[in-house]
Structures are given as C-alpha cells and as structure tokens.
Motif scaffolding. Structure first.
Motif, PDB file in Angstrom:
ATOM      1  N   TYR A  54      11.290 -16.528  -8.396  1.00 43.98           N
ATOM      2  CA  TYR A  54      11.789 -15.335  -8.938  1.00 43.98           C
ATOM      3  C   TYR A  54      13.266 -15.077  -9.229  1.00 43.98           C
ATOM      4  O   TYR A  54      13.736 -14.657 -10.135  1.00 43.98           O
ATOM      5  N   ILE A  55      13.989 -15.804  -8.090  1.00 45.81           N
ATOM      6  CA  ILE A  55      15.332 -15.959  -8.357  1.00 45.81           C
ATOM      7  C   ILE A  55      15.922 -16.839  -9.667  1.00 45.81           C
ATOM      8  O   ILE A  55      16.713 -16.345 -10.105  1.00 45.81           O
ATOM      9  N   VAL A  56      15.283 -18.092  -9.570  1.00 45.05           N
ATOM     10  CA  VAL A  56      15.585 -19.015 -10.712  1.00 45.05           C
ATOM     11  C   VAL A  56      15.244 -18.415 -11.995  1.00 45.05           C
ATOM     12  O   VAL A  56      16.004 -18.701 -13.268  1.00 45.05           O
ATOM     13  N   ARG A  80      11.485 -32.367 -15.541  1.00 43.46           N
ATOM     14  CA  ARG A  80      12.725 -33.413 -15.409  1.00 43.46           C
ATOM     15  C   ARG A  80      13.343 -33.243 -14.045  1.00 43.46           C
ATOM     16  O   ARG A  80      13.349 -34.191 -13.102  1.00 43.46           O
ATOM     17  N   SER A  81      13.753 -31.952 -13.740  1.00 46.81           N
ATOM     18  CA  SER A  81      14.186 -31.650 -12.225  1.00 46.81           C
ATOM     19  C   SER A  81      13.084 -31.688 -11.210  1.00 46.81           C
ATOM     20  O   SER A  81      13.559 -32.217  -9.983  1.00 46.81           O
ATOM     21  N   GLY A  84      11.781 -28.829  -6.113  1.00 43.99           N
ATOM     22  CA  GLY A  84      10.670 -29.385  -6.763  1.00 43.99           C
ATOM     23  C   GLY A  84       9.698 -28.374  -7.318  1.00 43.99           C
ATOM     24  O   GLY A  84       9.326 -28.414  -8.124  1.00 43.99           O
ATOM     25  N   SER A  85       9.323 -27.589  -6.263  1.00 41.50           N
ATOM     26  CA  SER A  85       8.249 -26.701  -6.792  1.00 41.50           C
ATOM     27  C   SER A  85       8.794 -25.737  -7.636  1.00 41.50           C
ATOM     28  O   SER A  85       8.199 -25.067  -8.287  1.00 41.50           O
ATOM     29  N   ILE A  86       9.708 -25.020  -7.253  1.00 37.53           N
ATOM     30  CA  ILE A  86      10.455 -24.014  -8.128  1.00 37.53           C
ATOM     31  C   ILE A  86      10.453 -24.534  -9.545  1.00 37.53           C
ATOM     32  O   ILE A  86      10.239 -23.696 -10.425  1.00 37.53           O
ATOM     33  N   ASN A  87      10.786 -25.983  -9.817  1.00 35.29           N
ATOM     34  CA  ASN A  87      10.874 -26.357 -11.090  1.00 35.29           C
ATOM     35  C   ASN A  87       9.579 -26.541 -11.823  1.00 35.29           C
ATOM     36  O   ASN A  87       9.352 -26.271 -12.976  1.00 35.29           O
ATOM     37  N   ALA A  88       8.565 -26.478 -10.920  1.00 35.79           N
ATOM     38  CA  ALA A  88       7.141 -26.715 -11.526  1.00 35.79           C
ATOM     39  C   ALA A  88       6.782 -25.406 -11.779  1.00 35.79           C
ATOM     40  O   ALA A  88       6.280 -25.333 -13.063  1.00 35.79           O
TER      41      ALA A  88
END
Length: 236
Positions: free
Chosen positions: A187-189, A67-68, A57-61
């Motif tokens: 960073y990875i995504v 959406r994710s 959730g945080s990574i997508n923020a």
C-alpha cells in the motif's frame, strides 16, 4: 572506477545502465544515493539484508515492476533466501494485486532457480489462469518443500476470500510478521497511506514493532521514492 560504480558492480555483478547514466551526469549524486542505499540495505537488528531484498522484490511484483523485482530477487537468493520462502513473499503480492502480480512473480522464481543452477522450461505462453500458475510453480519446485504452496493453491480453489487471506498470511516458511509488513509496503509504495492503516494496526497486533515499520519505510524509499516515507510516517 568510482565508489558508486564499484558498489553496484559488486551488488549486481555488473554496472546497470541507470547507474552508469547517473554517474555520467553527476558522480556526486550517485555517491549520495549509494551511501543511503548502503545504509538502508545493510544487515540490521530489525530486518536482515535477506528480508529487505525479499520484501522489495515482492513489493515490486505487487506493483507489476519486474525490473526491480528481479534485481532484489538476486540479492535475496544470494543472502540465503530459499525458493519456498521466495514463493511465499510473492503469494503476498498476489493477495494484494491478484493474478497479475503472481504472473510477474514467476519470472523472478524462474530466475532464482537459474541462480541456484536449476534450468527451468518456461511456458511458451505465460499462464493466464491462477491454477495454471500454481501448477508451473509446483512443477519447478518439485524438489523443494511445497506443502505451504499446495495448501494455498487448495484455498484459492475454494474462492473463499477469508480462507485465502488467512492461509497466505499464516506462518509458513516466512513469518506472519514479515507478510504483514509486506502488505503494508504494498500500500505504501502505491501512496495509499490511509488504506495501509488497517494493515499497520493488524501488524502491530501480531507483534510488529515501530522500528520494523520504520525500516519498511526506508526500503520503500529505495523502490518508490521519498513520498513513500510521507505516507508511512503518518502512522509512526
């Protein structure tokens, strides 16, 4: 209903449109995807299901993809994540991407409150200044322990980047290890594996294990694809 459709209906209370379309074009592909997702997202000795959903959730923020973010906020809340914990994860997203990430994150915070039966008044216009965003969050969470959020808010006012980073990544309701994993995942995504290396080393210094980094890599696959594994595997 196929196993894949049944799985996602259980996870999201309904079958998302993208899942239905994958099934319509190839039930076999959906079954393979469901299987790997189920294995990655299960509770484990390294990361819990709650922590995995919160991290995604945080990574997508941080990648400004609501959406994710919202899907995984639902999962994290249903597996026991508290509202102050949720905000701390999104503060980590803020440190990576700035005010835009926290502006996206308040959508998930509002949704999480609704999941807990608390109706919130969303501003007519999304707040643009960081002080305004913090005030909205504090107003919404007035019945929760907001001491950590308040401390971060004060640090942000100082405009001292070192102090802000230390405060956000300090141990609050969420451990510093999870926050450093969160930063690595940001960073990875974005496929910035080389830029992630200093954060990976910092994470190791505070006790993050290789298995935890690998599990982070697995959940990054779910949200941004196989290339994310190429990025993190170089450091394992």
């Amino acid at each position: 209903m196929s196993d894949g459709l049944a799985y996602f209906k259980q996870v999201y209370d309904q079958v998302p449109g993208w899942v239905q379309k994958m099934h319509d074009y190839s039930p076999e592909v959906l079954d393979y995807y469901t299987d790997i997702r189920g294995k990655i997202m299960q509770d484990g000795p390294v990361l819990s299901r709650k922590e995995k959903d919160a991290l995604i959730g945080s990574i997508n923020a941080a990648r400004l993809y609501p959406r994710s973010m919202v899907y995984h906020t639902k999962g994290a809340i249903e597996h026991g994540l508290s509202l102050p914990e949720l905000v701390e994860y999104f503060l980590t997203a803020y440190w990576y991407k700035g005010i835009k990430a926290l502006s996206v994150g308040i959508e998930a915070i509002a949704y999480a409150l609704e999941l807990k039966g608390v109706k919130v008044d969303f501003p007519d216009q999304k707040p643009q200044r960081i002080e305004s965003i913090f005030q909205v969050i504090l107003d919404w969470l007035q019945d929760e322990d907001t001491s950590f959020i308040e401390s971060v808010s004060e640090a942000v006012k100082s405009n001292d980047k070192r102090q802000i980073q230390e405060m956000i990544l300090d141990y609050g309701h969420v451990s510093d290890k999870l926050k450093y994993l969160n930063m690595v995942g940001n960073y990875i995504v974005d496929l910035r594996g080389e830029a992630a290396l200093p954060w990976i080393e910092k994470a190791r210094k505070i006790g993050v294990k290789e298995e935890e980094l690998a599990n982070l890599g697995y959940i990054c696959i779910l949200t941004a694809g196989i290339p994310t594994w190429f990025e993190i595997s170089e450091a394992l």
